[in-house]
Motif scaffolding. Structure first.
Motif, PDB file in Angstrom:
ATOM      1  N   VAL A  55       0.806  -1.198   0.024  1.00 45.60           N
ATOM      2  CA  VAL A  55      -0.046  -0.055   0.011  1.00 45.60           C
ATOM      3  C   VAL A  55       0.987   1.283  -0.040  1.00 45.60           C
ATOM      4  O   VAL A  55       1.961   1.178   0.361  1.00 45.60           O
ATOM      5  CB  VAL A  55      -0.857   0.091   1.197  1.00 45.60           C
ATOM      6  N   PRO A  56       0.560   2.171  -0.654  1.00 45.71           N
ATOM      7  CA  PRO A  56      -0.896   2.578  -0.725  1.00 45.71           C
ATOM      8  C   PRO A  56      -1.001   2.090  -2.429  1.00 45.71           C
ATOM      9  O   PRO A  56      -0.020   2.025  -3.288  1.00 45.71           O
ATOM     10  CB  PRO A  56      -0.971   4.101  -1.173  1.00 45.71           C
ATOM     11  N   CYS A  57      -2.438   1.980  -2.815  1.00 43.96           N
ATOM     12  CA  CYS A  57      -2.916   1.623  -4.255  1.00 43.96           C
ATOM     13  C   CYS A  57      -3.985   2.418  -4.438  1.00 43.96           C
ATOM     14  O   CYS A  57      -4.811   2.416  -3.708  1.00 43.96           O
ATOM     15  CB  CYS A  57      -2.947   0.064  -4.384  1.00 43.96           C
ATOM     16  N   LEU A  58      -4.061   3.234  -5.690  1.00 44.17           N
ATOM     17  CA  LEU A  58      -5.207   4.053  -6.074  1.00 44.17           C
ATOM     18  C   LEU A  58      -6.112   3.096  -7.220  1.00 44.17           C
ATOM     19  O   LEU A  58      -5.145   2.558  -8.249  1.00 44.17           O
ATOM     20  CB  LEU A  58      -4.582   5.254  -6.565  1.00 44.17           C
ATOM     21  N   MET A  59      -7.284   3.226  -7.130  1.00 46.56           N
ATOM     22  CA  MET A  59      -7.900   2.753  -8.137  1.00 46.56           C
ATOM     23  C   MET A  59      -8.772   4.066  -8.917  1.00 46.56           C
ATOM     24  O   MET A  59      -9.404   4.615  -8.072  1.00 46.56           O
ATOM     25  CB  MET A  59      -8.912   1.631  -7.901  1.00 46.56           C
ATOM     26  N   ASP A  60      -8.944   3.929 -10.455  1.00 45.07           N
ATOM     27  CA  ASP A  60      -9.731   5.058 -10.769  1.00 45.07           C
ATOM     28  C   ASP A  60     -10.559   4.259 -12.024  1.00 45.07           C
ATOM     29  O   ASP A  60      -9.741   4.325 -12.874  1.00 45.07           O
ATOM     30  CB  ASP A  60      -8.748   6.338 -11.229  1.00 45.07           C
ATOM     31  N   GLY A  61     -11.694   3.804 -11.859  1.00 50.19           N
ATOM     32  CA  GLY A  61     -12.309   2.988 -12.982  1.00 50.19           C
ATOM     33  C   GLY A  61     -11.420   2.021 -13.225  1.00 50.19           C
ATOM     34  O   GLY A  61     -11.094   1.021 -11.992  1.00 50.19           O
ATOM     35  N   ASP A  62     -11.161   1.459 -14.302  1.00 47.36           N
ATOM     36  CA  ASP A  62     -10.378   0.604 -14.746  1.00 47.36           C
ATOM     37  C   ASP A  62      -8.605   0.453 -14.390  1.00 47.36           C
ATOM     38  O   ASP A  62      -8.086  -0.370 -14.701  1.00 47.36           O
ATOM     39  CB  ASP A  62     -10.602   0.180 -16.245  1.00 47.36           C
ATOM     40  N   THR A  64      -5.468   1.063 -12.225  1.00 52.16           N
ATOM     41  CA  THR A  64      -4.909   0.748 -11.043  1.00 52.16           C
ATOM     42  C   THR A  64      -3.548   1.538 -10.989  1.00 52.16           C
ATOM     43  O   THR A  64      -2.693   1.405 -11.937  1.00 52.16           O
ATOM     44  CB  THR A  64      -4.650  -0.651 -10.752  1.00 52.16           C
ATOM     45  N   VAL A  65      -3.063   2.348 -10.027  1.00 48.79           N
ATOM     46  CA  VAL A  65      -1.658   3.064  -9.847  1.00 48.79           C
ATOM     47  C   VAL A  65      -1.455   2.820  -8.662  1.00 48.79           C
ATOM     48  O   VAL A  65      -1.867   2.947  -7.397  1.00 48.79           O
ATOM     49  CB  VAL A  65      -2.001   4.377  -9.976  1.00 48.79           C
ATOM     50  N   TRP A  66      -0.207   2.081  -8.470  1.00 52.30           N
ATOM     51  CA  TRP A  66       0.588   1.577  -7.207  1.00 52.30           C
ATOM     52  C   TRP A  66       1.782   2.489  -7.171  1.00 52.30           C
ATOM     53  O   TRP A  66       2.171   2.793  -8.017  1.00 52.30           O
ATOM     54  CB  TRP A  66       0.942   0.124  -7.189  1.00 52.30           C
ATOM     55  N   ASP A  67       2.167   2.343  -5.891  1.00 50.72           N
ATOM     56  CA  ASP A  67       3.512   3.282  -5.353  1.00 50.72           C
ATOM     57  C   ASP A  67       3.013   4.577  -5.313  1.00 50.72           C
ATOM     58  O   ASP A  67       2.365   5.474  -6.256  1.00 50.72           O
ATOM     59  CB  ASP A  67       4.625   3.280  -6.391  1.00 50.72           C
ATOM     60  N   SER A  68       3.424   5.281  -3.961  1.00 47.92           N
ATOM     61  CA  SER A  68       2.865   6.748  -3.678  1.00 47.92           C
ATOM     62  C   SER A  68       3.528   7.658  -4.906  1.00 47.92           C
ATOM     63  O   SER A  68       2.682   8.661  -5.037  1.00 47.92           O
ATOM     64  CB  SER A  68       3.471   6.905  -2.301  1.00 47.92           C
ATOM     65  N   ALA A  70       3.984   7.348  -8.030  1.00 48.77           N
ATOM     66  CA  ALA A  70       3.031   7.113  -9.312  1.00 48.77           C
ATOM     67  C   ALA A  70       1.685   7.673  -8.969  1.00 48.77           C
ATOM     68  O   ALA A  70       1.146   8.325  -9.917  1.00 48.77           O
ATOM     69  CB  ALA A  70       3.268   5.573  -9.544  1.00 48.77           C
ATOM     70  N   ILE A  71       1.234   7.387  -7.834  1.00 45.70           N
ATOM     71  CA  ILE A  71      -0.154   7.786  -7.515  1.00 45.70           C
ATOM     72  C   ILE A  71      -0.337   9.465  -7.829  1.00 45.70           C
ATOM     73  O   ILE A  71      -1.274   9.836  -8.322  1.00 45.70           O
ATOM     74  CB  ILE A  71      -0.677   7.450  -6.111  1.00 45.70           C
ATOM     75  N   VAL A  72       0.765  10.034  -6.984  1.00 50.32           N
ATOM     76  CA  VAL A  72       0.716  11.561  -6.967  1.00 50.32           C
ATOM     77  C   VAL A  72       0.883  12.036  -8.490  1.00 50.32           C
ATOM     78  O   VAL A  72       0.155  13.147  -8.896  1.00 50.32           O
ATOM     79  CB  VAL A  72       1.670  12.181  -5.952  1.00 50.32           C
ATOM     80  N   GLU A  73       1.535  11.628  -9.286  1.00 52.24           N
ATOM     81  CA  GLU A  73       1.893  12.025 -10.644  1.00 52.24           C
ATOM     82  C   GLU A  73       0.406  11.647 -11.475  1.00 52.24           C
ATOM     83  O   GLU A  73       0.146  12.390 -12.208  1.00 52.24           O
ATOM     84  CB  GLU A  73       2.981  11.009 -11.223  1.00 52.24           C
ATOM     85  N   TYR A  74      -0.140  10.624 -11.076  1.00 48.05           N
ATOM     86  CA  TYR A  74      -1.042  10.166 -11.798  1.00 48.05           C
ATOM     87  C   TYR A  74      -2.372  11.339 -11.234  1.00 48.05           C
ATOM     88  O   TYR A  74      -3.086  11.829 -12.242  1.00 48.05           O
ATOM     89  CB  TYR A  74      -2.006   8.990 -11.273  1.00 48.05           C
ATOM     90  N   LEU A  75      -2.420  11.833 -10.252  1.00 50.23           N
ATOM     91  CA  LEU A  75      -3.359  12.792  -9.735  1.00 50.23           C
ATOM     92  C   LEU A  75      -3.047  14.097 -10.320  1.00 50.23           C
ATOM     93  O   LEU A  75      -4.113  14.859 -10.660  1.00 50.23           O
ATOM     94  CB  LEU A  75      -3.338  12.951  -8.135  1.00 50.23           C
ATOM     95  N   ALA A  76      -1.840  14.358 -10.409  1.00 48.00           N
ATOM     96  CA  ALA A  76      -1.434  15.635 -11.497  1.00 48.00           C
ATOM     97  C   ALA A  76      -2.108  15.779 -12.522  1.00 48.00           C
ATOM     98  O   ALA A  76      -2.022  16.905 -12.935  1.00 48.00           O
ATOM     99  CB  ALA A  76       0.317  15.716 -10.880  1.00 48.00           C
TER     100      ALA A  76
END
Ligand SMILES: N[C@@H](CCC(=O)N[C@@H](CS)C(=O)NCC(=O)O)C(=O)O
Length: 209
Positions: A55-62, A64-68, A70-76
Motif C-alpha cells: 500500500v498505497p494503491c489507487l483505483m480510478d475506474g479500470d 490501477t496505480v501503485w506506489d505513492s 506514481a499515484i501523486v503523478e497520476y493525480l497531477a
C-alpha cells in the motif's frame, strides 16, 4: 471517483502521502483500509487489490496505480495544484519529493512512524543525524526561498504531503529541528487533515507491526 487503499493510519507512512494530499487539496475519494497482518508479512493479503502487495494503491475506474510517487503523478494529470505552479518551486519540489522517495534510510530504520507514541532515542546514530540535518536544510531552504507557509510556497502541495510522515516521526521521537523548520512542523501538525489522520490512527485496533 478515486479509491485509495491504505493500511493502518498509525503505522503506514507511505499510505499517508497520497491520503493527506487528496484531503488537503479537497479531492474526493473513497478510502479503503486493509490492516497489516499481525506479526507477519501482509503482501498476500494486500495482493487482493495491489499488484505489488504493498500500500498505497489507487483505483480510478479500470486504472490501477501503485506506489505513492506514481499515484501523486497520476493525480497531477487532472489536478494541477498537486505541484507548485511556479517553475522554480516545481523543480525544487520534484527534487525534494524524489529525495524523500529514494532516501533517508536511517530515519526510516530508527524512527518508524507510530502516531500514538511519544518517546526519546537514547542515542542518535551519525547516519540518523545526517538524515535529520539534510531534511532540516531542505525544509529551511524551501521555506526561505519560496517565502510561503508551506515548503514550496503559499500553497500546500505534494512536497508537504511527502514529508508529512517525517512530521509524525519528529514528534514521536522528539527529533530536533531548526526554528524555521519547527514552525512548519507545528503548522503541519495543526492541519485539519493531519489531525483527522491521527484521531483515526489512535482509534485503530492495536496490531503489532
Ligand atoms: N515505494 C512504495 C512503498 C510502499 C510500502 O512499502 N508500503 C508498505 C506499508 S507502509 C507495505 O505495504 N508493506 C507491506 C507489509 O508490511 O507486508 C510506495 O511508495 O508506495
Amino acid at each position: 471517483m478515486y479509491t485509495l487503499w491504505i493500511a493502518n493510519k498509525n503505522y503506514s507512512s507511505w499510505s499517508l502521502r497520497p491520503w493527506i494530499l487528496l484531503k488537503a487539496l479537497n479531492i474526493p475519494f473513497n478510502e479503503r483500509v486493509s490492516y497489516f497482518e499481525d506479526g507477519k508479512n501482509s503482501h498476500e493479503k494486500f495482493k487482493a487489490f495491489s499488484p505489488t502487495g504493498l500500500v498505497p494503491c489507487l483505483m480510478d475506474g479500470d486504472i490501477t496505480v501503485w506506489d505513492s510517487l506514481a499515484i501523486v503523478e497520476y493525480l497531477a494529470e487532472d489536478h494541477a495544484q498537486v505541484w507548485p505552479s511556479d517553475k522554480m518551486a516545481r523543480a525544487w519540489a520534484r527534487s525534494a519529493v524524489a529525495e524523500m522517495h529514494s532516501g533517508f534510510a536511517a530515519l526510516r530504520q530508527s524512527c518508524s512512524m507510530n502516531c500514538a507514541i511519544r518517546t526519546e532515542l537514547n542515542k542518535i546514530l551519525p547516519e540518523l543525524q545526517r538524515d535529520i540535518d539534510r531534511i532540516d536544510a531542505l525544509w529551511s531552504e524551501g521555506l526561505t526561498k519560496f517565502g510561503g507557509e508551506w515548503l514550496a510556497g503559499d500553497k500546500f502541495t505534494v512536497v508537504d504531503a511527502f514529508y508529512a510522515p517525517v512530521v509524525f516521526r519528529a514528534r514521536a521521537y522528539g527529533l530536533k529541528f531548526s526554528a524555521t523548520s519547527q514552525k512548519w512542523i507545528d503548522r503541519m501538525l495543526k492541519h485539519p487533515a493531519m489531525v483527522e489522520w491521527v484521531e483515526a490512527a489512535i482509534k485503530e485496533p492495536k496490531i503489532a507491526h
